[in-house]
Write a protein that holds these residues in place. Structure first.
Motif, PDB file in Angstrom:
ATOM      1  N   GLU A   1       0.776  -1.271  -0.116  1.00 10.80           N
ATOM      2  CA  GLU A   1      -0.057   0.082  -0.062  1.00 10.80           C
ATOM      3  C   GLU A   1       0.811   1.218   0.013  1.00 10.80           C
ATOM      4  O   GLU A   1       0.584   2.057  -0.596  1.00 10.80           O
ATOM      5  CB  GLU A   1      -1.037  -0.013   1.185  1.00 10.80           C
ATOM      6  CG  GLU A   1      -1.918   1.117   1.374  1.00 10.80           C
ATOM      7  CD  GLU A   1      -2.634   1.079   2.404  1.00 10.80           C
ATOM      8  OE1 GLU A   1      -3.431   2.213   2.633  1.00 10.80           O
ATOM      9  OE2 GLU A   1      -2.757   0.194   3.330  1.00 10.80           O
TER      10      GLU A   1
ATOM     11  N   GLN B   1       2.732   1.845  -3.532  1.00 14.85           N
ATOM     12  CA  GLN B   1       1.588   2.163  -4.481  1.00 14.85           C
ATOM     13  C   GLN B   1       1.364   3.850  -4.209  1.00 14.85           C
ATOM     14  O   GLN B   1       1.184   4.594  -5.109  1.00 14.85           O
ATOM     15  CB  GLN B   1       0.199   1.403  -4.517  1.00 14.85           C
ATOM     16  CG  GLN B   1      -0.491   1.832  -5.718  1.00 14.85           C
ATOM     17  CD  GLN B   1       0.253   1.416  -6.823  1.00 14.85           C
ATOM     18  OE1 GLN B   1       0.679   0.228  -7.230  1.00 14.85           O
ATOM     19  NE2 GLN B   1       0.337   2.522  -7.723  1.00 14.85           N
ATOM     20  N   LEU B   2       1.343   4.199  -3.014  1.00 12.82           N
ATOM     21  CA  LEU B   2       1.019   5.625  -2.617  1.00 12.82           C
ATOM     22  C   LEU B   2       2.249   6.322  -3.094  1.00 12.82           C
ATOM     23  O   LEU B   2       2.063   7.353  -3.698  1.00 12.82           O
ATOM     24  CB  LEU B   2       1.018   5.698  -1.000  1.00 12.82           C
ATOM     25  CG  LEU B   2       0.937   7.263  -0.558  1.00 12.82           C
ATOM     26  CD1 LEU B   2      -0.334   7.752  -0.864  1.00 12.82           C
ATOM     27  CD2 LEU B   2       1.177   7.258   0.892  1.00 12.82           C
TER      28      LEU B   2
ATOM     29  N   ILE C   1       4.433   5.604  -5.675  1.00 14.39           N
ATOM     30  CA  ILE C   1       4.270   5.344  -7.168  1.00 14.39           C
ATOM     31  C   ILE C   1       3.128   6.478  -7.534  1.00 14.39           C
ATOM     32  O   ILE C   1       3.399   7.208  -8.484  1.00 14.39           O
ATOM     33  CB  ILE C   1       4.160   4.208  -7.950  1.00 14.39           C
ATOM     34  CG1 ILE C   1       5.218   3.303  -7.250  1.00 14.39           C
ATOM     35  CG2 ILE C   1       3.833   4.317  -9.127  1.00 14.39           C
ATOM     36  CD1 ILE C   1       6.543   3.599  -7.694  1.00 14.39           C
ATOM     37  N   ASN C   2       2.311   6.802  -6.938  1.00 14.26           N
ATOM     38  CA  ASN C   2       0.886   7.466  -7.282  1.00 14.26           C
ATOM     39  C   ASN C   2       1.575   8.811  -6.797  1.00 14.26           C
ATOM     40  O   ASN C   2       0.655   9.653  -7.796  1.00 14.26           O
ATOM     41  CB  ASN C   2      -0.293   6.986  -6.447  1.00 14.26           C
ATOM     42  CG  ASN C   2      -0.883   5.794  -6.956  1.00 14.26           C
ATOM     43  OD1 ASN C   2      -0.540   5.087  -7.956  1.00 14.26           O
ATOM     44  ND2 ASN C   2      -1.636   5.192  -6.065  1.00 14.26           N
ATOM     45  N   SER C   3       2.313   9.214  -6.117  1.00 13.49           N
ATOM     46  CA  SER C   3       2.616  10.606  -5.863  1.00 13.49           C
ATOM     47  C   SER C   3       3.589  11.107  -7.064  1.00 13.49           C
ATOM     48  O   SER C   3       3.517  12.388  -6.905  1.00 13.49           O
ATOM     49  CB  SER C   3       3.483  10.535  -4.534  1.00 13.49           C
ATOM     50  OG  SER C   3       4.813  10.111  -4.735  1.00 13.49           O
TER      51      SER C   3
ATOM     52  N   SER D   1       4.254  13.207  -9.930  1.00 14.94           N
ATOM     53  CA  SER D   1       3.362  14.132 -10.477  1.00 14.94           C
ATOM     54  C   SER D   1       4.352  15.028 -11.664  1.00 14.94           C
ATOM     55  O   SER D   1       5.539  15.148 -11.288  1.00 14.94           O
ATOM     56  CB  SER D   1       2.561  15.123  -9.752  1.00 14.94           C
ATOM     57  OG  SER D   1       2.007  14.470  -9.036  1.00 14.94           O
TER      58      SER D   1
ATOM     59  N   GLY E   1       7.833  12.665  -6.895  1.00 13.09           N
ATOM     60  CA  GLY E   1       7.136  12.359  -5.952  1.00 13.09           C
ATOM     61  C   GLY E   1       7.701  12.196  -4.701  1.00 13.09           C
ATOM     62  O   GLY E   1       8.562  12.828  -4.273  1.00 13.09           O
TER      63      GLY E   1
END
Length: 391
Positions: free
Chosen positions: A296, A299-300, A302-304, A306, A332
């Protein structure tokens, strides 16, 4: 005389990119040991040529490159000199300062502490250090360079003091005080501006919350679990042997100056670490796969990532000269993206570095060079050219 030269260079442009004169060509020795490559010979030659061309163009004394591609093979390049006085060849076991690659390590420790409930990415800086500028910025905004806090290495007076005495010890708070003497770039989350101050502060938070030094936390949480036997968070000027010497060119008439020994406290948790090629391969895999984080949290992270504008990076002060920041397509939580690969680049006095991981192929590229301040981050340029072929 030396002081006058330092002041002339240091006040011309900021950060460590102040040394912009392209280096005169050096005699570059190349290791052509075919045993260092199991990749396709044509690909090997293409990658070697890219490195050679860039080393000649920018006058790079020595470089170490590792390319690891699962299912295709590996390539290790040891090219040039580790010591221009003795003509000693650079070797893959040589240790080097890795600069801001340290940031990816420091932020990983922060994310581990988030998992443990010790801190929260939404915690405001004021919870720990209310007196610092933009104290409403969160831990997460510090980690992804959106706090707006001024980068202390863009302060001209700091650069002069640093170069006048590379052996001076700096307390983290002193570095933050330099930043606080300048206006913020913008309000928290009001833009993107790469700032070493952010990660210095994150190191201070680690120490305040855990009661341990940031070096000890990195040792226990990162270095030991991954078995990084050639990696340290140093507290003195010493470098483990064998090591490559580091260089800069203050004056083209004088040539390269040896700046190997500098006190790492000048960069603290933002860039103090030392490592070697094989260890950085392990770190590139661990960073890219999230080995030391739960799924989790990774993934946070990687999602950061921008999209950012790095030239010029954001600054709302119209009176201040515009600055360029490290070249990333996205950035990120202590991690950047270049040409679809993720990892981090680094620069410190005498050295430049890059560690990148390809999420699709699980490939890793590590590039280390024993020079800085040539007007461009050469490992990034070389990597971009590598990626054009490998992608």
């Amino acid at each position: 005389m030396y002081k006058r030269k330092v002041i002339r260079f240091a006040t011309s442009i900021a950060v460590f990119a102040i040394f912009v004169t392209v280096l005169s060509s050096l005699l570059i020795s190349t290791s052509c040991n075919d045993n260092n490559s199991t990749l396709d010979p044509e690909l090997t030659q293409a990658l070697r040529q890219i490195l050679s061309d860039n080393m000649e163009e920018f006058g790079i004394p020595g470089a170490l490159v590792g390319v690891w591609i699962p299912g295709e093979g590996n390539l290790i390049i040891e090219q040039g000199l580790s010591d221009i006085e003795t003509n000693e060849a650079i070797m893959k076991e040589d240790h080097m300062r890795i600069g801001s690659v340290t940031k990816s390590v420091t932020v990983t420790v922060i994310l581990q502490m988030v998992e443990e409930g010790l801190i929260n990415l939404d915690d405001p800086l004021s919870k720990f250090f209310p007196e610092i500028e933009n104290s409403s910025a969160t831990v997460g905004e510090l980690a992804n360079m959106r706090s707006g806090i001024f980068n202390y290495t863009e302060d001209q007076e700091f650069i002069i003091l640093l170069l006048e005495n590379l052996l001076r010890k700096w307390a983290p708070q002193e570095l933050v005080d330099v930043a606080d003497s300048n206006a913020p770039y913008f309000l928290p989350d009001g833009g993107w501006h790469y700032s070493n101050t952010n990660t210095v502060i994150l190191g201070m938070i680690i120490e305040q919350v855990t009661g341990n030094s940031v070096g000890d936390e990195i040792q226990n949480r990162i270095i030991d679990p991954l078995g990084l036997s050639g990696t340290i968070y140093p507290v003195t000027t010493d470098i483990p042997v064998p090591f490559s010497r580091g260089y800069v060119e203050f004056d083209p008439e004088i040539g390269l100056t040896d700046v190997t020994f500098s006190d790492p406290s000048a960069s603290a948790a933002s860039g103090a670490m030392i490592s070697k090629l094989s260890d950085l391969r392990k770190w590139g895999e661990a960073l890219g796969k999230g080995t030391l984080l739960n799924q989790e949290t990774q993934q946070l992270r990687i999602n950061s990532l921008s999209p950012i504008i790095f030239d010029p990076c954001d600054d709302n002060d119209p009176e201040r000269p515009k600055r360029s920041c490290p070249e990333y397509d996205k950035y990120g939580l202590g991690i950047g993206e270049l040409s679809g690969w993720i990892g981090h680049t680094g620069e410190y006095i005498g050295y430049t570095a890059l560690v990148m991981y390809n999420p699709e192929t699980e490939s890793v590229i590590v590039i280390l060079m024993n020079i800085f301040g040539v007007g461009e981050h050469v490992p990034t340029k070389v990597f971009r050219e590598f990626a054009e072929i490998l992608n």
